[in-house]
Write a protein that holds these residues in place. Sequence first.
Motif, PDB file in Angstrom:
ATOM      1  N   ARG A 123      -5.839  -6.019   3.792  1.00  0.00           N
ATOM      2  CA  ARG A 123      -4.490  -5.915   3.228  1.00  0.00           C
ATOM      3  C   ARG A 123      -3.946  -7.283   2.859  1.00  0.00           C
ATOM      4  O   ARG A 123      -3.465  -7.510   1.748  1.00  0.00           O
ATOM      5  CB  ARG A 123      -3.560  -5.251   4.258  1.00  0.00           C
ATOM      6  CG  ARG A 123      -2.107  -5.174   3.839  1.00  0.00           C
ATOM      7  CD  ARG A 123      -1.195  -5.046   5.037  1.00  0.00           C
ATOM      8  NE  ARG A 123      -1.046  -6.328   5.722  1.00  0.00           N
ATOM      9  CZ  ARG A 123      -0.456  -6.477   6.905  1.00  0.00           C
ATOM     10  NH1 ARG A 123       0.001  -5.433   7.557  1.00  0.00           N
ATOM     11  NH2 ARG A 123      -0.337  -7.675   7.439  1.00  0.00           N
TER      12      ARG A 123
ATOM     13  N   TYR B  51      -7.370   7.096  -6.566  1.00  0.00           N
ATOM     14  CA  TYR B  51      -8.053   6.856  -5.285  1.00  0.00           C
ATOM     15  C   TYR B  51      -7.130   7.334  -4.172  1.00  0.00           C
ATOM     16  O   TYR B  51      -6.337   6.563  -3.631  1.00  0.00           O
ATOM     17  CB  TYR B  51      -8.365   5.365  -5.144  1.00  0.00           C
ATOM     18  CG  TYR B  51      -9.412   5.042  -4.106  1.00  0.00           C
ATOM     19  CD1 TYR B  51     -10.760   5.056  -4.426  1.00  0.00           C
ATOM     20  CD2 TYR B  51      -9.043   4.724  -2.797  1.00  0.00           C
ATOM     21  CE1 TYR B  51     -11.722   4.744  -3.476  1.00  0.00           C
ATOM     22  CE2 TYR B  51      -9.994   4.425  -1.841  1.00  0.00           C
ATOM     23  CZ  TYR B  51     -11.334   4.429  -2.189  1.00  0.00           C
ATOM     24  OH  TYR B  51     -12.285   4.131  -1.242  1.00  0.00           O
TER      25      TYR B  51
ATOM     26  N   THR C 128      -7.170   7.937  -1.040  1.00  0.00           N
ATOM     27  CA  THR C 128      -7.126   7.354   0.309  1.00  0.00           C
ATOM     28  C   THR C 128      -6.860   5.845   0.295  1.00  0.00           C
ATOM     29  O   THR C 128      -7.053   5.165   1.305  1.00  0.00           O
ATOM     30  CB  THR C 128      -8.440   7.636   1.057  1.00  0.00           C
ATOM     31  OG1 THR C 128      -9.536   7.062   0.322  1.00  0.00           O
ATOM     32  CG2 THR C 128      -8.663   9.123   1.235  1.00  0.00           C
ATOM     33  N   ALA C 129      -6.410   5.323  -0.835  1.00  0.00           N
ATOM     34  CA  ALA C 129      -6.188   3.878  -0.942  1.00  0.00           C
ATOM     35  C   ALA C 129      -5.152   3.385   0.076  1.00  0.00           C
ATOM     36  O   ALA C 129      -5.340   2.344   0.712  1.00  0.00           O
ATOM     37  CB  ALA C 129      -5.747   3.519  -2.357  1.00  0.00           C
ATOM     38  N   LYS C 130      -4.075   4.122   0.236  1.00  0.00           N
ATOM     39  CA  LYS C 130      -3.034   3.696   1.181  1.00  0.00           C
ATOM     40  C   LYS C 130      -3.614   3.544   2.580  1.00  0.00           C
ATOM     41  O   LYS C 130      -3.405   2.517   3.241  1.00  0.00           O
ATOM     42  CB  LYS C 130      -1.877   4.699   1.195  1.00  0.00           C
ATOM     43  CG  LYS C 130      -0.810   4.340   2.204  1.00  0.00           C
ATOM     44  CD  LYS C 130       0.302   5.381   2.275  1.00  0.00           C
ATOM     45  CE  LYS C 130       1.276   5.009   3.384  1.00  0.00           C
ATOM     46  NZ  LYS C 130       2.298   6.041   3.582  1.00  0.00           N
ATOM     47  N   GLU C 131      -4.322   4.540   3.035  1.00  0.00           N
ATOM     48  CA  GLU C 131      -4.883   4.508   4.388  1.00  0.00           C
ATOM     49  C   GLU C 131      -5.911   3.385   4.544  1.00  0.00           C
ATOM     50  O   GLU C 131      -6.013   2.763   5.602  1.00  0.00           O
ATOM     51  CB  GLU C 131      -5.531   5.853   4.716  1.00  0.00           C
ATOM     52  CG  GLU C 131      -4.549   7.003   4.863  1.00  0.00           C
ATOM     53  CD  GLU C 131      -3.984   7.513   3.542  1.00  0.00           C
ATOM     54  OE1 GLU C 131      -4.584   7.238   2.473  1.00  0.00           O
ATOM     55  OE2 GLU C 131      -2.925   8.176   3.576  1.00  0.00           O
ATOM     56  N   MET C 132      -6.655   3.091   3.482  1.00  0.00           N
ATOM     57  CA  MET C 132      -7.664   2.041   3.530  1.00  0.00           C
ATOM     58  C   MET C 132      -7.036   0.682   3.840  1.00  0.00           C
ATOM     59  O   MET C 132      -7.536  -0.077   4.668  1.00  0.00           O
ATOM     60  CB  MET C 132      -8.411   1.991   2.193  1.00  0.00           C
ATOM     61  CG  MET C 132      -9.485   0.934   2.101  1.00  0.00           C
ATOM     62  SD  MET C 132     -10.350   1.001   0.508  1.00  0.00           S
ATOM     63  CE  MET C 132      -9.063   0.449  -0.610  1.00  0.00           C
ATOM     64  N   PHE C 133      -5.914   0.391   3.200  1.00  0.00           N
ATOM     65  CA  PHE C 133      -5.232  -0.884   3.446  1.00  0.00           C
ATOM     66  C   PHE C 133      -4.416  -0.856   4.734  1.00  0.00           C
ATOM     67  O   PHE C 133      -4.345  -1.847   5.459  1.00  0.00           O
ATOM     68  CB  PHE C 133      -4.334  -1.239   2.260  1.00  0.00           C
ATOM     69  CG  PHE C 133      -5.086  -1.670   1.046  1.00  0.00           C
ATOM     70  CD1 PHE C 133      -5.694  -2.913   0.978  1.00  0.00           C
ATOM     71  CD2 PHE C 133      -5.199  -0.833  -0.058  1.00  0.00           C
ATOM     72  CE1 PHE C 133      -6.392  -3.321  -0.149  1.00  0.00           C
ATOM     73  CE2 PHE C 133      -5.888  -1.219  -1.186  1.00  0.00           C
ATOM     74  CZ  PHE C 133      -6.494  -2.475  -1.235  1.00  0.00           C
ATOM     75  N   GLU C 134      -3.812   0.268   5.001  1.00  0.00           N
ATOM     76  CA  GLU C 134      -2.958   0.401   6.178  1.00  0.00           C
ATOM     77  C   GLU C 134      -3.743   0.176   7.466  1.00  0.00           C
ATOM     78  O   GLU C 134      -3.208  -0.366   8.446  1.00  0.00           O
ATOM     79  CB  GLU C 134      -2.335   1.799   6.175  1.00  0.00           C
ATOM     80  CG  GLU C 134      -1.133   1.969   7.052  1.00  0.00           C
ATOM     81  CD  GLU C 134      -0.449   3.299   6.790  1.00  0.00           C
ATOM     82  OE1 GLU C 134       0.767   3.384   7.025  1.00  0.00           O
ATOM     83  OE2 GLU C 134      -1.123   4.256   6.347  1.00  0.00           O
ATOM     84  N   SER C 135      -5.023   0.530   7.452  1.00  0.00           N
ATOM     85  CA  SER C 135      -5.835   0.437   8.663  1.00  0.00           C
ATOM     86  C   SER C 135      -6.646  -0.862   8.758  1.00  0.00           C
ATOM     87  O   SER C 135      -7.381  -1.062   9.719  1.00  0.00           O
ATOM     88  CB  SER C 135      -6.804   1.624   8.729  1.00  0.00           C
ATOM     89  OG  SER C 135      -7.715   1.570   7.641  1.00  0.00           O
ATOM     90  N   ASN C 136      -6.511  -1.749   7.770  1.00  0.00           N
ATOM     91  CA  ASN C 136      -7.314  -2.974   7.763  1.00  0.00           C
ATOM     92  C   ASN C 136      -6.416  -4.154   7.388  1.00  0.00           C
ATOM     93  O   ASN C 136      -6.248  -4.470   6.209  1.00  0.00           O
ATOM     94  CB  ASN C 136      -8.471  -2.822   6.778  1.00  0.00           C
ATOM     95  CG  ASN C 136      -9.459  -3.969   6.864  1.00  0.00           C
ATOM     96  OD1 ASN C 136      -9.108  -5.088   7.194  1.00  0.00           O
ATOM     97  ND2 ASN C 136     -10.717  -3.685   6.535  1.00  0.00           N
TER      98      ASN C 136
ATOM     99  N   TYR D 269       0.813  -1.224   0.000  1.00  0.00           N
ATOM    100  CA  TYR D 269       0.000   0.000   0.000  1.00  0.00           C
ATOM    101  C   TYR D 269       0.843   1.269   0.000  1.00  0.00           C
ATOM    102  O   TYR D 269       0.359   2.344  -0.367  1.00  0.00           O
ATOM    103  CB  TYR D 269      -0.949   0.006   1.201  1.00  0.00           C
ATOM    104  CG  TYR D 269      -0.285  -0.283   2.528  1.00  0.00           C
ATOM    105  CD1 TYR D 269       0.407   0.707   3.211  1.00  0.00           C
ATOM    106  CD2 TYR D 269      -0.342  -1.563   3.087  1.00  0.00           C
ATOM    107  CE1 TYR D 269       1.024   0.443   4.419  1.00  0.00           C
ATOM    108  CE2 TYR D 269       0.271  -1.842   4.299  1.00  0.00           C
ATOM    109  CZ  TYR D 269       0.952  -0.825   4.964  1.00  0.00           C
ATOM    110  OH  TYR D 269       1.581  -1.099   6.157  1.00  0.00           O
TER     111      TYR D 269
END
Length: 197
Positions: A118, A104, A106-114, A94
């Motif tokens: 991920r 997209y 916010t893609a990095k944050e989406m995977f980083e927080s889940n 990510y």
Amino acid sequence: MNTKLDTNALNQLFTEARTFNEFLDKDIPDELIKELYELMKWAPTSMNCQPGYYVVVKSVDAKEKLNKALAPGNQQKSMTAAATVIIASDTQFYNHLPEQFPAYPTAKEMFESNESFRDTTAFRNSSLQGAYFIMAARSLGLDCGPMSGFDNKIVDETFFADGRYQSNFIINIGYGDASKNYPRGPRLAFDDVVEIL
């Protein structure tokens, strides 16, 4: 507009391609491995995430390390192949998304927080990339022997000690010895596995 590949190309990629267990004593130049990657990298992954990471095991020392993780039936074939490629997942894929998928933000944050999302995404897409690796290798005249008979824990401890990468499966590559092939196994029929709704 794309056109259908000719029969010779389809045969090389699919209908006459085989999984090889034995390989000829012939090296694969590093330049050809680079060409292989430069070809397969264009195949699609979700959100262009590209989590695949590839360790090409060629040297005697590296092969001996890998050999300790292989199932007994896979040791000899891997030691005699020109190279064995560890197809792995990058659990931090990510971090590349701001550049790889700017559509997209916010893609990095989406995977980083889940973590679950991920890991599932990394595994699924590195599996796809491993399949693309096989097809790219075949298209460049190489033969492949993909395998899952190995101890992931040993491979990860040996080659990915920092924990960032996780092994998925491995592929022997080289120039196959067709004289050692088993008879080709059948494939399932269209009507058994395909529904058109």
